[in-house]
Design a protein around this motif. Structure first.
Motif: not given
Length: 202
Positions: A25-47
């Motif tokens: 839900a966090l990724l779905y509702n947060n376009e900025t976070l989705r863009k970050y994950a697509s550019e830098h990978g999911f690992a930082p989001v996971k941490i």
């Protein structure tokens, strides 16, 4: 899946399904976070998600945020999350803890009677006046009370000391950050157990 592997490393008492749904839900509702994950990978989001889960904070309830600053993804606990953790981990049992913004026209007085702090706050209803300061109060179950105050100048000095003073939560949630700032100062006088010693670093 990535989320399932993450969940296996989380605290044993965590609701894994809720954690996974929260992350999606966090990724779905947060376009900025989705863009970050697509550019830098999911690992930082996971941490970042694991850090929140370790502390028992809920991102969807806005108890914490993951905020991109260039290539860095910063975990930020907000006022609501800090209150939750203080209530849970203070060694001296907390009856209530809160922070308030003081505006022009509000009545606020902090006094000391017989060595005990007392607070009297009478805010004007629906007051939209300029902010002049903030205060935080912690009431303990044993009847004790702690209070910390900060003027607008002190709050702004704290803001200016942050490298992110004009972006992220400081820009979007200024009042909440003021309350978190004075609450953080109050927390320096509270003794916490175990993992919550980290609260004094936020």
């Amino acid at each position: 899946t990535e989320l399932q592997n993450t969940a296996e490393a989380l605290p044993a008492d965590l609701n894994v399904t809720r954690f996974a749904n929260n992350a999606i839900a966090l990724l779905y509702n947060n376009e900025t976070l989705r863009k970050y994950a697509s550019e830098h990978g999911f690992a930082p989001v996971k941490i970042g998600l694991m850090r929140g889960a370790y502390l028992g904070l809920d991102f969807m309830n806005e108890e914490a945020h993951l905020v991109p600053f260039g290539s860095e993804l910063k975990f930020m606990m907000n006022y609501r999350g800090a209150v939750k953790l203080v209530k849970k981990y203070s060694i001296r049992k907390v009856k209530d803890i809160y922070a308030e913004i003081v505006r022009e026209g509000d009545e606020f007085q902090k006094t000391i009677e017989n060595g005990e702090q007392r607070v009297d706050f009478k805010p004007l209803p629906f007051n939209g006046g300029d902010i002049v300061g903030a205060f935080a109060v912690c009431m303990f179950e044993d009847g004790g009370l702690l209070c910390e105050t900060m003027s607008l100048k002190e709050l702004e000095n704290t803001r200016k000391a942050s490298k992110n003073s004009n972006t992220g939560p400081w820009k979007l949630y200024t009042s909440e950050m003021y309350k978190k700032t004075v609450l953080h100062r109050l927390c320096k006088h509270i003794i916490f157990s175990g993992k919550l010693s980290v609260i004094k670093s936020y």
